[in-house]
Scaffold this motif. Structure first.
Motif, PDB file in Angstrom:
ATOM      1  N   ASP A  50       0.911  -1.397   0.020  1.00  0.00           N
ATOM      2  CA  ASP A  50      -0.061   0.048   0.060  1.00  0.00           C
ATOM      3  C   ASP A  50       0.779   1.445  -0.080  1.00  0.00           C
ATOM      4  O   ASP A  50       0.713   2.292  -0.731  1.00  0.00           O
ATOM      5  N   MET A  53       2.029   1.759  -3.405  1.00  0.00           N
ATOM      6  CA  MET A  53       1.154   2.374  -4.547  1.00  0.00           C
ATOM      7  C   MET A  53       0.967   3.679  -4.257  1.00  0.00           C
ATOM      8  O   MET A  53       0.743   4.567  -5.032  1.00  0.00           O
ATOM      9  N   ARG A  65      -6.532   0.817  -5.070  1.00  0.00           N
ATOM     10  CA  ARG A  65      -5.378   0.419  -3.949  1.00  0.00           C
ATOM     11  C   ARG A  65      -6.088  -0.828  -3.331  1.00  0.00           C
ATOM     12  O   ARG A  65      -5.639  -1.893  -3.126  1.00  0.00           O
TER      13      ARG A  65
END
Length: 368
Positions: A50, A53, A65
């Motif tokens: 995460d 991203m 996401r």
């Protein structure tokens, strides 16, 4: 080995099945441990994805996401499914850990290698142990059955032991007493030997005294039977003869004979001197006086033989007795030793002696 007997007897197929099951549960445990360790790192992995991203340009939307994270989570899960081959679905032996499970598998493999002879030997050992156990149980039962009798016998044994101790003490006392008595017996034997010697030495005198007493008794009997009517005459003649021989003229006042022919030597006070202990010489004078009185009163003459006439007489009595004997009207034979009718005593009666003989002793062989 004995505790594994059931496994050894259950057969090889069952042991193989157990080993396979334990191996599959081992695979299950390792798979679960790996999956659990991976799950503990999943959230950190997703957080790292995460964060990566968020640095993209252009930036991803929130939905994008989230989709990426879900895809990553699904891919992570697929790493552990399906489980490995030979992996058990559930635990049948949850009480075993990896180490214990490994030991059980090793033991089962050892039992697979165990041959029939070893099993037979093991069975024989078990049978022997069971037989020994049975004997011990029987012995325990017998012991429990006789226990009351054992207590009784133990008490009896204790009592017997006390009795034996008491008897030992009594035996000791008796032995000491016996030793003392043996010592006394030894002393008595010594005294007896001494007295026997003295008795042997006194035997000739004792025999002569016995003969004199026998003659006196015989004369008493003659007097009692032959001359009961002449008692007074005999008593008077005895008095005369006794006074002629005794040197103590005033000791015997007279001689009396009662109706029972008991002869008494009476002193001036009328006391019978025969109740006292007369000497051997006094007894001889009394006997000689009685014989002379009987001979005189009866009017019959008979020869008289006197053995050792002076042997029991003291010096004062000797001449009196000799003079009395030579005054007899009939023959008198004196058997004298070489210490009696010799010297002055022989000279005293020499005018009245008709013959003299000397007897010599001669030993012949072992006799004499």
């Amino acid at each position: 080995m004995m505790k594994d007997l059931a496994l050894a007897l259950c057969g090889l197929p069952l042991r193989k099945s157990v080993k396979a099951r334990l191996l599959s549960e081992g695979v299950l445990e390792r798979w679960e441990n790996g999956k659990s360790q991976g799950d503990s790192n999943l959230e950190r992995f997703l957080a790292s994805v995460d964060a990566g991203m968020q640095e993209l340009d252009p930036a991803l939307t929130g939905g994008q996401r989230e989709g990426v994270l879900n895809s990553a989570r699904s891919a992570w899960e697929k790493l552990w499914y399906p489980p490995p081959d030979n992996c058990a679905e559930v635990y049948l032996h949850p009480y075993l850990n990896e180490l214990e499970r490994s030991k059980v598998i090793d033991r089962l493999e050892e039992l697979d290698e165990l041959g029939a002879p070893a099993i037979v030997e093991l069975l024989a050992s078990i049978a022997a142990n069971e037989e020994a156990l049975k004997r011990l149980q029987d012995e325990v039962m017998r012991t429990e059955a006789v226990a009351p009798h054992v207590d009784t016998k133990r008490e009896r044994l204790s009592h017997v032991g006390s009795e034996l101790q008491r008897f030992d003490q009594e035996i000791g006392a008796l032995r000491r007493e016996m030793a003392s008595l043996e010592s006394q017996i030894g002393q008595k034997n010594t005294d007896l030997t001494k007295l026997s010697g003295q008795l042997d030495q006194a035997a000739p005198s004792a025999r002569r005294a016995a003969r004199a007493n026998k003659v006196a008794m015989m004369v008493d009997q003659i007097v009692a039977k032959a001359v009961p009517s002449q008692i007074d005459a005999i008593a008077a003649a005895m008095t005369t003869a006794h006074r002629s021989m005794a040197h103590k003229k005033d000791l015997v006042e007279r001689i009396a004979i009662d109706e029972n022919c008991d002869v008494k030597l009476l002193n001036a006070a009328g006391v019978d001197l025969r109740g006292y202990d007369l000497s051997a010489g006094e007894k001889q004078i009394f006997t000689q006086a009685l014989i002379s009185a009987v001979s005189s009163v009866s009017g019959r003459g008979f020869p008289m033989v006197v053995d050792t006439p002076l042997g029991r007489l003291d010096i004062e009595h000797r001449k009196g007795v000799l003079n009395h004997l030579v005054q007899r009207e009939h023959q008198v034979i004196l058997l004298s030793t070489n210490t009696e009718v010799v010297g002055e005593y022989l000279r005293e009666i020499a005018p009245h002696v008709q013959k003299k003989y000397l007897v010599h002793f001669e030993r012949v062989g072992d006799i004499g």
